[in-house]
Design a protein around this motif. Sequence first.
Motif, PDB file in Angstrom:
ATOM      1  N   PRO A 195       0.771  -1.180  -0.073  1.00 40.74           N
ATOM      2  CA  PRO A 195       0.182  -0.008  -0.005  1.00 40.74           C
ATOM      3  C   PRO A 195       0.841   1.281  -0.079  1.00 40.74           C
ATOM      4  N   VAL A 196       0.511   2.060  -1.072  1.00 39.00           N
ATOM      5  CA  VAL A 196       1.096   3.403  -0.979  1.00 39.00           C
ATOM      6  C   VAL A 196       0.431   4.593  -0.896  1.00 39.00           C
ATOM      7  N   ALA A 197       0.778   5.438   0.182  1.00 40.34           N
ATOM      8  CA  ALA A 197      -0.293   6.639   0.638  1.00 40.34           C
ATOM      9  C   ALA A 197       0.472   7.824  -0.170  1.00 40.34           C
ATOM     10  N   THR A 198      -0.542   8.665  -0.663  1.00 41.32           N
ATOM     11  CA  THR A 198      -0.422   9.928  -1.067  1.00 41.32           C
ATOM     12  C   THR A 198      -0.970  10.907  -0.264  1.00 41.32           C
ATOM     13  N   ILE A 199      -0.453  11.735   0.131  1.00 42.39           N
ATOM     14  CA  ILE A 199      -1.176  12.992   1.072  1.00 42.39           C
ATOM     15  C   ILE A 199      -1.680  13.990   0.201  1.00 42.39           C
ATOM     16  N   ILE A 200      -2.937  14.295  -0.033  1.00 42.66           N
ATOM     17  CA  ILE A 200      -3.764  15.096  -0.800  1.00 42.66           C
ATOM     18  C   ILE A 200      -4.237  16.440  -0.301  1.00 42.66           C
ATOM     19  N   ALA A 201      -3.995  16.417   0.985  1.00 41.64           N
ATOM     20  CA  ALA A 201      -4.645  17.578   1.682  1.00 41.64           C
ATOM     21  C   ALA A 201      -4.405  17.584   3.146  1.00 41.64           C
ATOM     22  N   LYS A 202      -4.531  18.392   3.889  1.00 39.13           N
ATOM     23  CA  LYS A 202      -4.679  18.256   5.477  1.00 39.13           C
ATOM     24  C   LYS A 202      -5.863  18.876   5.790  1.00 39.13           C
ATOM     25  N   ASP A 203      -6.108  18.490   7.066  1.00 39.43           N
ATOM     26  CA  ASP A 203      -7.509  18.772   7.641  1.00 39.43           C
ATOM     27  C   ASP A 203      -7.328  18.896   9.096  1.00 39.43           C
ATOM     28  N   GLY A 204      -8.401  19.708   9.747  1.00 38.80           N
ATOM     29  CA  GLY A 204      -8.616  19.876  11.170  1.00 38.80           C
ATOM     30  C   GLY A 204      -9.697  19.273  11.714  1.00 38.80           C
ATOM     31  N   ILE A 205      -9.866  18.462  12.746  1.00 39.53           N
ATOM     32  CA  ILE A 205     -11.074  17.945  13.450  1.00 39.53           C
ATOM     33  C   ILE A 205     -11.488  18.975  14.419  1.00 39.53           C
ATOM     34  N   ALA A 206     -12.876  19.542  13.792  1.00 40.10           N
ATOM     35  CA  ALA A 206     -13.618  20.610  14.879  1.00 40.10           C
ATOM     36  C   ALA A 206     -14.659  19.959  15.483  1.00 40.10           C
ATOM     37  N   VAL A 207     -14.575  20.553  16.833  1.00 36.04           N
ATOM     38  CA  VAL A 207     -15.429  20.283  17.692  1.00 36.04           C
ATOM     39  C   VAL A 207     -16.549  21.133  17.671  1.00 36.04           C
ATOM     40  N   ILE A 208     -17.760  20.568  17.368  1.00 37.76           N
ATOM     41  CA  ILE A 208     -18.975  21.448  17.165  1.00 37.76           C
ATOM     42  C   ILE A 208     -20.014  20.985  18.353  1.00 37.76           C
ATOM     43  N   ILE A 230     -16.194  16.898  13.524  1.00 32.21           N
ATOM     44  CA  ILE A 230     -16.111  16.831  11.914  1.00 32.21           C
ATOM     45  C   ILE A 230     -15.123  17.399  11.521  1.00 32.21           C
ATOM     46  N   GLY A 231     -14.723  17.066  10.031  1.00 35.35           N
ATOM     47  CA  GLY A 231     -13.705  17.645   9.350  1.00 35.35           C
ATOM     48  C   GLY A 231     -13.924  18.871   8.868  1.00 35.35           C
ATOM     49  N   LEU A 232     -13.087  19.626   8.786  1.00 37.09           N
ATOM     50  CA  LEU A 232     -13.042  21.251   8.626  1.00 37.09           C
ATOM     51  C   LEU A 232     -14.130  21.445   7.210  1.00 37.09           C
ATOM     52  N   GLY A 233     -14.112  20.504   6.169  1.00 32.77           N
ATOM     53  CA  GLY A 233     -14.683  20.890   5.154  1.00 32.77           C
ATOM     54  C   GLY A 233     -16.288  20.557   5.134  1.00 32.77           C
ATOM     55  N   TYR A 234     -16.458  20.429   6.260  1.00 30.11           N
ATOM     56  CA  TYR A 234     -18.036  20.138   6.605  1.00 30.11           C
ATOM     57  C   TYR A 234     -18.658  21.000   7.451  1.00 30.11           C
ATOM     58  N   LEU A 235     -17.955  21.829   8.135  1.00 27.64           N
ATOM     59  CA  LEU A 235     -18.358  23.105   8.767  1.00 27.64           C
ATOM     60  C   LEU A 235     -19.368  23.822   8.245  1.00 27.64           C
ATOM     61  N   SER A 236     -20.392  24.312   8.817  1.00 21.76           N
ATOM     62  CA  SER A 236     -21.697  24.968   8.166  1.00 21.76           C
ATOM     63  C   SER A 236     -22.319  25.849   9.331  1.00 21.76           C
ATOM     64  N   SER A 237     -23.054  26.748   8.989  1.00 22.43           N
ATOM     65  CA  SER A 237     -23.833  27.625  10.021  1.00 22.43           C
ATOM     66  C   SER A 237     -24.631  26.988  10.505  1.00 22.43           C
ATOM     67  N   ASP A 238     -24.969  25.749  10.497  1.00 20.34           N
ATOM     68  CA  ASP A 238     -25.870  24.749  11.151  1.00 20.34           C
ATOM     69  C   ASP A 238     -25.479  24.462  12.628  1.00 20.34           C
ATOM     70  N   VAL A 239     -24.214  24.538  12.926  1.00 20.83           N
ATOM     71  CA  VAL A 239     -23.496  24.079  14.047  1.00 20.83           C
ATOM     72  C   VAL A 239     -22.481  25.340  14.284  1.00 20.83           C
ATOM     73  N   LYS A 240     -21.936  24.970  15.646  1.00 18.67           N
ATOM     74  CA  LYS A 240     -21.043  26.079  15.811  1.00 18.67           C
ATOM     75  C   LYS A 240     -19.666  25.513  16.284  1.00 18.67           C
TER      76      LYS A 240
END
Length: 270
Positions: free
Chosen positions: A92-105, A193-203
């Motif tokens: 198995p070969v890994a390619t890092i394609i992005a970075k992310d933060g885990i947001a506590v909501i 959740i991942g940063l890309g899922y943050l929305s105004s529906d949560v804080k």
Amino acid sequence: MRRFCLFILFSLFPLYGSKTVTITGSTTVLPIAQYAAEIFMQRNPEVNISVRGGGSGVGIANLLDGTTDIANASRPIKEKELKRAKKKGINPVATIIAKDGIAVIVHPSNPVTALTLEQIRKIYTGEISNWKEVGGNPGTIVVVSRDHSSGTFEVFKKMVLEGEKVRPDAIMAASNKAVLTTVAKTPGAIGYIGLGYLSSDVKAVKVDGVYPSPESVVSGKYKLARPLYMYTRGKPSGVVKEFIDFILSPEGQKIVKELGFVPVRLPEEK
């Protein structure tokens, strides 16, 4: 002569027929893969890319079983998965394609705006069960977590829980979207959740005084950060390599940024 013509016909078919790529795994990486696949297929009509979620564990398992070409993962491959791969003769070969933060909501109506890592750990293990214990209004904390096949859960378990188990009455959600929806509909809930899922529906709340954002992930100030991977069987080649190269291209990294994640390559890099 007829056999020879048929041989030529079937030999040429891959050049003119459709090329199929299957991608399975992390729901955190899912929006990046889906968006990039749509654009890639528009540019390459002969290519058909199928993208599904299921969690990092599912994606890696499918990769080792030979039922997917790319495994999306929001955590590194585990030692037991590497051992299984070795038995199968797979590298198995890994390619890092992005970075992310885990947001506590939390729910938007919740007055709590910041928590420490220790407080979050105690909430998820059951030591803290009422919002008044962390400066909020009196009320039971509804804990929402990811399920065990999730790479986000594995990272959260390591960084926050320090190996301890999630409280037994926690709601175990199958995706980032499921966590978001549950917290948005439940005033007393907490999730991650991942940063890309943050929305105004949560804080999103600050963690140890730092708000989750692409900038705080890049600077290293936000501690709940991790790389996002695409795993392949051996080094990527053919159309699989072309697709991963597209994600790592300036255009692909622009998609990463537009979706709320953190690019791993600067715009001038090619």
